[in-house]
Design a protein around this motif. Sequence first.
Motif, PDB file in Angstrom:
ATOM      1  N   GLY A 165       0.795  -1.305   0.136  1.00  0.00           N
ATOM      2  CA  GLY A 165       0.091  -0.216   0.087  1.00  0.00           C
ATOM      3  C   GLY A 165       0.810   1.088   0.002  1.00  0.00           C
ATOM      4  N   LEU A 166       2.072   1.354   0.719  1.00  0.00           N
ATOM      5  CA  LEU A 166       2.939   2.362   0.966  1.00  0.00           C
ATOM      6  C   LEU A 166       3.290   2.548  -0.571  1.00  0.00           C
ATOM      7  CD1 LEU A 166       3.906   4.649   2.803  1.00  0.00           C
ATOM      8  CD2 LEU A 166       5.941   3.078   3.404  1.00  0.00           C
ATOM      9  N   ARG A 167       4.071   1.462  -0.837  1.00  0.00           N
ATOM     10  CA  ARG A 167       4.993   1.194  -2.114  1.00  0.00           C
ATOM     11  C   ARG A 167       4.009   2.096  -3.206  1.00  0.00           C
ATOM     12  NH1 ARG A 167       6.526  -2.191  -6.469  1.00  0.00           N
ATOM     13  NH2 ARG A 167       4.842  -3.706  -5.994  1.00  0.00           N
ATOM     14  N   TRP A 168       2.802   1.594  -3.394  1.00  0.00           N
ATOM     15  CA  TRP A 168       2.178   2.035  -4.559  1.00  0.00           C
ATOM     16  C   TRP A 168       1.472   3.551  -4.352  1.00  0.00           C
ATOM     17  CZ3 TRP A 168       2.429   0.215  -9.167  1.00  0.00           C
ATOM     18  CH2 TRP A 168       2.464  -0.913  -9.368  1.00  0.00           C
ATOM     19  N   ALA A 169       1.337   3.934  -3.295  1.00  0.00           N
ATOM     20  CA  ALA A 169       0.883   5.272  -2.941  1.00  0.00           C
ATOM     21  C   ALA A 169       2.318   6.243  -3.403  1.00  0.00           C
ATOM     22  CB  ALA A 169       0.691   5.407  -1.363  1.00  0.00           C
ATOM     23  N   THR A 209       6.517  13.011  -0.435  1.00  0.00           N
ATOM     24  CA  THR A 209       7.162  12.207  -1.249  1.00  0.00           C
ATOM     25  C   THR A 209       8.104  11.163  -0.522  1.00  0.00           C
ATOM     26  OG1 THR A 209       7.535  13.821  -2.915  1.00  0.00           O
ATOM     27  CG2 THR A 209       9.124  12.022  -2.995  1.00  0.00           C
ATOM     28  N   ASN A 210       8.507  11.582   0.650  1.00  0.00           N
ATOM     29  CA  ASN A 210       9.395  10.815   1.558  1.00  0.00           C
ATOM     30  C   ASN A 210       8.655   9.986   2.576  1.00  0.00           C
ATOM     31  OD1 ASN A 210      12.582  11.148   1.038  1.00  0.00           O
ATOM     32  ND2 ASN A 210      11.351  13.121   0.386  1.00  0.00           N
ATOM     33  N   LEU A 211       7.660  10.482   3.035  1.00  0.00           N
ATOM     34  CA  LEU A 211       6.612   9.832   3.561  1.00  0.00           C
ATOM     35  C   LEU A 211       6.254   8.333   3.079  1.00  0.00           C
ATOM     36  CD1 LEU A 211       4.873  12.388   5.852  1.00  0.00           C
ATOM     37  CD2 LEU A 211       6.645  11.084   6.619  1.00  0.00           C
ATOM     38  N   LEU A 212       6.031   8.539   1.758  1.00  0.00           N
ATOM     39  CA  LEU A 212       5.449   7.507   1.027  1.00  0.00           C
ATOM     40  C   LEU A 212       6.501   6.673   0.428  1.00  0.00           C
ATOM     41  CD1 LEU A 212       2.430   9.418  -0.796  1.00  0.00           C
ATOM     42  CD2 LEU A 212       2.346   7.819   1.281  1.00  0.00           C
ATOM     43  N   ASN A 213       7.790   6.575   0.732  1.00  0.00           N
ATOM     44  CA  ASN A 213       8.898   5.938   0.136  1.00  0.00           C
ATOM     45  C   ASN A 213       9.267   4.888   0.967  1.00  0.00           C
ATOM     46  OD1 ASN A 213      11.309   5.105  -0.892  1.00  0.00           O
ATOM     47  ND2 ASN A 213      12.320   7.237  -0.756  1.00  0.00           N
ATOM     48  N   PRO A 214       8.858   3.693   0.609  1.00  0.00           N
ATOM     49  CA  PRO A 214       9.163   2.570   1.619  1.00  0.00           C
ATOM     50  C   PRO A 214      10.715   2.184   1.594  1.00  0.00           C
ATOM     51  CG  PRO A 214       8.113   1.889  -0.520  1.00  0.00           C
ATOM     52  CD  PRO A 214       8.105   3.326  -0.406  1.00  0.00           C
ATOM     53  N   LYS A 215      11.502   2.506   0.453  1.00  0.00           N
ATOM     54  CA  LYS A 215      12.803   2.168   0.208  1.00  0.00           C
ATOM     55  C   LYS A 215      13.566   3.060   1.473  1.00  0.00           C
ATOM     56  CE  LYS A 215      16.010   1.667  -3.385  1.00  0.00           C
ATOM     57  NZ  LYS A 215      16.261   1.879  -4.937  1.00  0.00           N
ATOM     58  N   ALA A 216      13.212   4.280   2.060  1.00  0.00           N
ATOM     59  CA  ALA A 216      13.658   4.832   3.023  1.00  0.00           C
ATOM     60  C   ALA A 216      13.564   4.202   4.243  1.00  0.00           C
ATOM     61  CB  ALA A 216      13.031   6.222   3.141  1.00  0.00           C
ATOM     62  N   ALA A 217      12.390   3.501   4.471  1.00  0.00           N
ATOM     63  CA  ALA A 217      12.217   2.768   5.600  1.00  0.00           C
ATOM     64  C   ALA A 217      12.753   1.399   5.602  1.00  0.00           C
ATOM     65  CB  ALA A 217      10.658   2.251   5.586  1.00  0.00           C
ATOM     66  N   VAL A 218      13.253   0.839   4.375  1.00  0.00           N
ATOM     67  CA  VAL A 218      13.930  -0.444   4.458  1.00  0.00           C
ATOM     68  C   VAL A 218      15.366   0.271   4.756  1.00  0.00           C
ATOM     69  CG1 VAL A 218      14.860  -1.831   2.566  1.00  0.00           C
ATOM     70  CG2 VAL A 218      12.425  -1.582   2.826  1.00  0.00           C
ATOM     71  N   PHE A 219      15.711   1.170   4.173  1.00  0.00           N
ATOM     72  CA  PHE A 219      17.359   1.486   4.722  1.00  0.00           C
ATOM     73  C   PHE A 219      17.477   1.560   5.817  1.00  0.00           C
ATOM     74  CE2 PHE A 219      19.946   5.015   6.138  1.00  0.00           C
ATOM     75  CZ  PHE A 219      21.092   4.734   5.380  1.00  0.00           C
TER      76      PHE A 219
END
Length: 210
Positions: A81-85, A122-132
């Motif tokens: 959901g976060l990724r597609w958003a 843009t960054n709150l909806l960035n799951p890549k940042a969370a994964v980092f």
Amino acid sequence: MEVLASAATWSNLLSFALTAFLIELTPGPNMTYLALVAARDGRRAGFATVAGVALGLSVVGLVASVGVAELVQSSRLLYEGLRWAGVLFLLYLAWEGWAGEPGASAGDGRSNGHHFTRGLVTNLLNPKAAVFYVAVLPTFVEASRPALPQTVSLTVIYVLVATLIHAAIVGLAATLQPFLNDPRRERIARRLLSALLACVAIWFGWSTAM
């Protein structure tokens, strides 16, 4: 012993800072969008967006420090959901940049708050940042010391490194604004950057698939 421990800590922090620097130099949504904003709307709009990006990265880092990001990563539904958003929001930004009228600028209804909010979302909806924050940052946390203070310190370092790079991108891209005063050149540059942002959004969706 304390001197050796201190030296090891500084070495660890420098290694993390270098890692963050190399990661942030990799082309991604922030880099492309910041270049688009700065070239189209100027330095002030670009720096407002940088501030929003920095806050977004800080929030994600603090959320990760209490384990929420790990929960998102472990839940396929939440992650997708976060990724597609995030993908859809980037595509919307690309479409907005492509469809904008020549000569549109921050003075045409786009306040600094508008740009700040875009950078934040843009960054709150960035799951890549969370994964980092979940996958990369913990590898630099020393087991012999309390984890939370280290996590906060590393998050601050990452945000600072990212902000410096983002500010440099804005400064470089904004130098193109005088050249883009011609409506035709402005339209061509804006659409090229918008198309690149759309490509980045598609790549982002592909690269973050679980």
